[in-house]
Write a protein that holds these residues in place. Sequence first.
Motif, PDB file in Angstrom:
ATOM      1  N   GLY A 153       0.264  -0.791  -0.140  1.00 37.10           N
ATOM      2  CA  GLY A 153       0.466   0.559  -0.163  1.00 37.10           C
ATOM      3  C   GLY A 153       0.678   1.348  -0.072  1.00 37.10           C
ATOM      4  N   PRO A 154      -0.081   2.360   0.384  1.00 36.64           N
ATOM      5  CA  PRO A 154       1.153   3.531   0.315  1.00 36.64           C
ATOM      6  C   PRO A 154       1.866   3.661   0.933  1.00 36.64           C
ATOM      7  CG  PRO A 154      -0.784   3.675  -0.655  1.00 36.64           C
ATOM      8  CD  PRO A 154      -1.277   2.818  -0.163  1.00 36.64           C
ATOM      9  N   PHE A 155       2.939   3.865   1.314  1.00 39.44           N
ATOM     10  CA  PHE A 155       4.093   4.864   2.773  1.00 39.44           C
ATOM     11  C   PHE A 155       4.211   6.223   2.418  1.00 39.44           C
ATOM     12  CE2 PHE A 155       5.947   3.057  -1.268  1.00 39.44           C
ATOM     13  CZ  PHE A 155       7.460   4.515  -1.327  1.00 39.44           C
ATOM     14  N   ALA A 156       4.497   6.220   3.669  1.00 33.70           N
ATOM     15  CA  ALA A 156       5.511   7.902   3.701  1.00 33.70           C
ATOM     16  C   ALA A 156       4.340   9.047   3.297  1.00 33.70           C
ATOM     17  CB  ALA A 156       6.349   8.359   2.786  1.00 33.70           C
ATOM     18  N   ASP A 157       4.371   9.563   2.569  1.00 35.40           N
ATOM     19  CA  ASP A 157       3.489  10.732   2.093  1.00 35.40           C
ATOM     20  C   ASP A 157       2.502  10.473   1.036  1.00 35.40           C
ATOM     21  OD1 ASP A 157       4.292  11.841   4.476  1.00 35.40           O
ATOM     22  OD2 ASP A 157       5.592  13.557   2.892  1.00 35.40           O
ATOM     23  N   TYR A 158       2.686   9.369   0.628  1.00 30.21           N
ATOM     24  CA  TYR A 158       1.560   9.229  -0.953  1.00 30.21           C
ATOM     25  C   TYR A 158       0.347   8.662  -0.319  1.00 30.21           C
ATOM     26  CZ  TYR A 158       6.057   8.633  -3.037  1.00 30.21           C
ATOM     27  OH  TYR A 158       7.369   8.615  -3.456  1.00 30.21           O
ATOM     28  N   THR A 159      -1.029   8.087  -0.995  1.00 28.12           N
ATOM     29  CA  THR A 159      -2.172   8.558  -0.803  1.00 28.12           C
ATOM     30  C   THR A 159      -2.347   7.082  -2.015  1.00 28.12           C
ATOM     31  OG1 THR A 159      -2.943  10.085  -3.018  1.00 28.12           O
ATOM     32  CG2 THR A 159      -2.467  10.354   0.232  1.00 28.12           C
ATOM     33  N   ASP A 160      -3.489   6.726  -1.583  1.00 26.90           N
ATOM     34  CA  ASP A 160      -4.165   6.127  -2.144  1.00 26.90           C
ATOM     35  C   ASP A 160      -4.332   6.505  -3.465  1.00 26.90           C
ATOM     36  OD1 ASP A 160      -4.598   2.637  -3.380  1.00 26.90           O
ATOM     37  OD2 ASP A 160      -6.756   2.883  -2.044  1.00 26.90           O
TER      38      ASP A 160
END
Length: 155
Positions: A135-142
């Motif tokens: 899944g998304p990590f750090a500041d990433y979003t879906d």
Amino acid sequence: MTLQIRVDDLTGQATCALIAAHLDAMHAQTPAESVHALGVEQLRHPDITVWSAWDSDDLAGVGALQRRDAAHGEIKSMRVAPTHLRRGVARTLLRHIMAEARTMGLACLQLETGSGPDFAAARALYLGEGFTPCGPFADYTDDPLSTYFTRDLPQ
């Protein structure tokens, strides 16, 4: 072809041009809000190391590693020069970055790449080198236009 991989200070014209071409391609293939590629100035951040791969005097590709914290790193800005596509440059750079990450003591690498057909070769490369979807990590979003990968780095 024997590649020489070296830390790049991002002052050379060839490296800067390849990174600019990378950004242009990302914006041509993906809406701006889903582009996570970094420009030269962003890649100069102290937590990021950039490597360039050279075939004699020809730039073959670039790749970067952003240290997220003491245990995690993120692969950024992987790009192969058009004249060196399908010659193993990306795999060689990726393996070099993974080895450097181990040397830095990182336990895990993550990355984001596109989910569309233009990114199929990148996804196949990462899967082939032991990365698994996550899944998304750090500041990433879906984001349906992004695919996220992770890989543990046994020491």
